[in-house]
Design an enzyme around this catalytic site. Structure first.
Site, PDB file in Angstrom:
ATOM      1  N   GLY A 145     -16.542  28.185  10.351  1.00 45.28           N
ATOM      2  CA  GLY A 145     -17.592  27.320   9.829  1.00 45.28           C
ATOM      3  C   GLY A 145     -17.406  27.029   8.348  1.00 45.28           C
ATOM      4  O   GLY A 145     -16.321  26.636   7.891  1.00 45.28           O
ATOM      5  N   ASP A 193     -22.911  23.146  18.250  1.00 44.24           N
ATOM      6  CA  ASP A 193     -22.920  24.516  17.742  1.00 44.24           C
ATOM      7  C   ASP A 193     -24.162  24.793  16.907  1.00 44.24           C
ATOM      8  O   ASP A 193     -24.701  25.900  16.927  1.00 44.24           O
ATOM      9  CB  ASP A 193     -21.662  24.772  16.905  1.00 44.24           C
ATOM     10  CG  ASP A 193     -20.410  24.889  17.771  1.00 44.24           C
ATOM     11  OD1 ASP A 193     -20.546  25.030  19.000  1.00 44.24           O
ATOM     12  OD2 ASP A 193     -19.295  24.840  17.215  1.00 44.24           O
ATOM     13  N   LEU A 210     -14.412  28.584   6.425  1.00 48.96           N
ATOM     14  CA  LEU A 210     -13.118  27.920   6.597  1.00 48.96           C
ATOM     15  C   LEU A 210     -12.991  26.729   5.657  1.00 48.96           C
ATOM     16  O   LEU A 210     -11.946  26.511   5.038  1.00 48.96           O
ATOM     17  CB  LEU A 210     -12.960  27.472   8.051  1.00 48.96           C
ATOM     18  CG  LEU A 210     -11.641  26.794   8.413  1.00 48.96           C
ATOM     19  CD1 LEU A 210     -10.474  27.760   8.258  1.00 48.96           C
ATOM     20  CD2 LEU A 210     -11.687  26.246   9.834  1.00 48.96           C
ATOM     21  N   ASN A 233     -23.527  33.190  12.243  1.00 47.24           N
ATOM     22  CA  ASN A 233     -22.360  32.646  11.548  1.00 47.24           C
ATOM     23  C   ASN A 233     -22.170  33.235  10.156  1.00 47.24           C
ATOM     24  O   ASN A 233     -21.150  33.850   9.867  1.00 47.24           O
ATOM     25  CB  ASN A 233     -22.474  31.124  11.430  1.00 47.24           C
ATOM     26  CG  ASN A 233     -21.582  30.391  12.401  1.00 47.24           C
ATOM     27  OD1 ASN A 233     -21.022  30.983  13.315  1.00 47.24           O
ATOM     28  ND2 ASN A 233     -21.446  29.086  12.208  1.00 47.24           N
ATOM     29  N   ASP A 234     -23.162  33.001   9.299  1.00 42.20           N
ATOM     30  CA  ASP A 234     -22.957  33.382   7.904  1.00 42.20           C
ATOM     31  C   ASP A 234     -24.263  33.418   7.130  1.00 42.20           C
ATOM     32  O   ASP A 234     -25.285  32.889   7.565  1.00 42.20           O
ATOM     33  CB  ASP A 234     -21.980  32.411   7.211  1.00 42.20           C
ATOM     34  CG  ASP A 234     -22.341  30.945   7.409  1.00 42.20           C
ATOM     35  OD1 ASP A 234     -23.539  30.617   7.375  1.00 42.20           O
ATOM     36  OD2 ASP A 234     -21.433  30.124   7.596  1.00 42.20           O
TER      37      ASP A 234
END
Length: 283
Positions: free
Chosen positions: A179, A66, A182, A137-138
């Site tokens: 990711g 990923d 969490l 993602n972030d």
């Protein structure tokens, strides 16, 4: 049709898979180009610098995990990405190694399904400069090497939400919810959900919880604690050091990251398999 191949050269398995893929493509007379780093490590050609690959490639092939796919997403410029999972979890990289040739054949036949994933658009202004970038993602604002617990303020559409006393704050897309967010106690959000999650990291505030918000909101983040050791990273990659003089604005990006979907996969099955839900622990 040309494929841009990006290999995680830190994984011997990915290097081996890359060499096999290149050999197969040559045999099948399929046009390809490698990023410069992959080409150097695999001793193959032709190659192009990663930031220019989208100008030559119609599709990207990411060989790794990923993290490799996240890196590719920063340069794909909306070109579709085929994620081949040679890592651990494989939430984003949807295809196994043995599915690699089949999915490329289906792409060549125009027989594939796209999944459009929302990105974050981040603007950092301060010290007379403005920087803009995107993340799948972030984006994370964290304490870096600061030894104490900093105060980080978060506002949504110019309305103050909280001044978090915490090690950091994560703003994640639904894709990124599995990711870092969490791990910090955030919820799992189904990828196509039109939301973001704001997750504090180790908050020194017992009642603080992650917050899920609509993705049409603009989020402003500031470090309120004096100092210049704080860091801002995106998709696990360091972007820059920040201080109270920096203003960080996060919103939904105009462009999506486009992934070739594995139609044989079911997201709930993936969650169950990757997280071992419903399985008894062996003694």
């Amino acid at each position: 049709m040309k494929f841009g191949i990006v290999v995680n050269t830190n994984r011997p398995r990915a290097i081996a898979a890359g060499k096999e893929l290149i050999s197969w493509m040559r045999k099948e007379q399929i046009d390809f180009v490698l990023d410069a780093n992959s080409a150097e490590n695999l001793k193959e050609s032709p190659s192009v610098e990663m930031e220019n690959m989208h100008e030559q490639a119609d599709f990207f092939v990411s060989l790794g995990g990923d993290g490799t796919l996240l890196g590719v997403s920063h340069f794909s410029n909306t070109k579709p990405i085929i994620g081949i999972n040679l890592g651990r979890l494989g939430f984003l990289a949807e295809f196994c190694e043995h599915e690699m040739y089949d999915v490329i054949k289906r792409v060549l036949q125009n027989n594939f399904m796209l999944e459009n994933r929302t990105q974050l658009e981040v603007s950092v202004s301060g010290k007379g400069q403005v920087r803009n970038f995107t993340g799948l993602n972030d984006v994370v604002i964290e304490k870096g090497t600061y030894p104490g617990v900093p105060v980080i303020s978060v506002s949504i559409d110019n309305n103050l939400v909280s001044e978090y006393r915490a090690d950091g704050v994560i703003i994640a897309t639904s894709t990124g919810s599995t990711g870092y967010s969490l791990s910090a106690g955030g919820p799992i959000i189904i990828p196509k959900s039109k939301v973001f999650v704001v997750t504090p990291v180790c908050p020194h505030m017992l009642t603080v919880r992650p917050m899920v918000i609509c993705d049409d909101k603009e989020i402003e983040v500031r470090v309120e604690t004096p100092g210049d050791r704080f860091v801002l990273n995106c998709d696990g990659m360091l972007i820059q050091n920040i201080s109270p003089s920096h203003q960080i604005r996060v919103r939904k990006a105009k462009n999506t990251v486009n992934l070739i979907a594995n139609e044989r996969r079911n997201y709930y099955n993936v969650l169950r398999q990757k997280f071992h839900w419903g399985k008894e622990q062996e003694s």
